[in-house]
Design an enzyme around this catalytic site. Structure first.
Site, PDB file in Angstrom:
ATOM      1  N   SER A  92       0.796  -1.225   0.000  1.00 51.21           N
ATOM      2  CA  SER A  92       0.000   0.000   0.000  1.00 51.21           C
ATOM      3  C   SER A  92       0.832   1.280   0.000  1.00 51.21           C
ATOM      4  CB  SER A  92      -0.923   0.008   1.222  1.00 51.21           C
ATOM      5  OG  SER A  92      -0.212  -0.335   2.399  1.00 51.21           O
ATOM      6  N   GLU A  93       2.156   1.149  -0.122  1.00 51.79           N
ATOM      7  CA  GLU A  93       3.041   2.295   0.104  1.00 51.79           C
ATOM      8  C   GLU A  93       2.790   3.473  -0.832  1.00 51.79           C
ATOM      9  OE1 GLU A  93       5.114  -1.196   1.987  1.00 51.79           O
ATOM     10  OE2 GLU A  93       3.874  -0.838   0.207  1.00 51.79           O
ATOM     11  N   VAL A  94       2.444   3.210  -2.104  1.00 52.48           N
ATOM     12  CA  VAL A  94       2.278   4.336  -3.035  1.00 52.48           C
ATOM     13  C   VAL A  94       1.148   5.267  -2.618  1.00 52.48           C
ATOM     14  CG1 VAL A  94       3.325   3.218  -5.044  1.00 52.48           C
ATOM     15  CG2 VAL A  94       0.861   2.917  -4.608  1.00 52.48           C
TER      16      VAL A  94
ATOM     17  N   PHE B 255       0.877   6.495   0.146  1.00 51.60           N
ATOM     18  CA  PHE B 255       1.491   7.458   1.056  1.00 51.60           C
ATOM     19  C   PHE B 255       2.685   8.154   0.410  1.00 51.60           C
ATOM     20  CE2 PHE B 255      -0.123   3.776   3.495  1.00 51.60           C
ATOM     21  CZ  PHE B 255      -1.233   4.395   4.059  1.00 51.60           C
TER      22      PHE B 255
END
Length: 262
Positions: A135-137, A139
């Site tokens: 899910s990093e993208v 953020f």
């Protein structure tokens, strides 16, 4: 072994390493990273430990990085961020390179770094309510430290999709991708983990460690004389060990091997 954010429970040769920050869904902060690193090193050095199960207390396996911790890191300089990132990367490598079998027992959320933990373990068993994501993208960052393990688990092609979309991956899809070895009903999760643990306990400890080294030596390398010779040397060196002699004698004598807990 006593830690602030993890709990180690022993049942004979099986150690369950519980992440214990349920109030924040076992999200990473500096302390959890340090505790996981230390616990993995200690368990790997303990010859009485045969199998390590990684699990999470509360509703989630691990929701990834603690956002307050990430925000504080973002306000620090690049050098401080690099130091923090290296601690996370080091912890994942310590887990991935343990000499004994590791199993991720995944229920609930396994997001970002949580998906990295599941991928770094040798085996992943997911309950039907498990949810994975890189899910990093969302953020404005990337799944960098976890990438070697996630790409190893799902492959480069799938990584192009999920690293960029941050889509949620349910347990069934995780099994299709190869991220989870099995997806089972939530009330069957512990029974399936025990089934796999029991199978692992039948194997020779040194041969299992050697099997992990073999995979790392052979995977993604073209077939060559050097690879063929290396595989031959590995089996030749193991055949003459006391463990191999005991295993073969036990099989021919139709009795349990010495390492099997009768």
């Amino acid at each position: 072994m006593s830690y602030e954010t993890v709990e180690v429970l022993r049942d004979g040769g099986v150690a369950t390493l519980w992440m214990n920050r349920p109030e924040v869904h076992n999200a990473f902060n500096a302390q959890l990273i340090a505790d996981l690193s230390a616990a993995c090193r200690a368990l790997d050095a303990d010859a009485s430990v045969r199998v390590v199960v990684l699990a999470g207390r509360g509703k989630s396996f691990s929701a990834g990085a603690d956002l307050n911790w990430m925000k504080a890191a973002g306000e620090a300089g690049e050098a401080e961020n690099f130091a923090d990132a290296m601690k996370l990367a080091g912890m994942l490598r310590t887990l991935a390179e343990m000499s004994k079998p590791t199993i991720a027992r995944v229920h609930g959320a396994a997001l970002g770094g949580g998906m990295g933990l599941a991928s770094a373990c040798d085996i992943c068993i997911a309950g039907e309510r498990a949810l994975f994501a890189t899910s990093e993208v969302k953020f404005g960052i990337i799944p960098s430290a976890i990438s070697p393990y996630v790409i190893r688990a799902i492959g480069e092609r799938q990584a192009y999709r999920y690293f960029q979309t941050a889509e949620r991956i349910d347990a069934r899809r995780a099994a299709e991708l190869g991220l989870a070895h099995e997806a089972v009903a939530s009330d069957a999760l512990d029974a399936k983990v025990k089934e796999v643990v029991d199978a692992l306990l039948l194997g020779g400890p040194k041969s299992q460690s050697a099997a992990k080294e073999l995979i790392r030596a052979v995977a993604n390398r073209p077939l060559s004389d050097a690879v063929v010779e290396d595989t031959a040397r590995r089996i030749a060196s193991l055949r003459v060990t006391p463990e191999a002699r005991e295993g073969l004698d036990a099989f021919l004598s139709k009795r349990p091997a010495a390492w099997v807990d009768n």
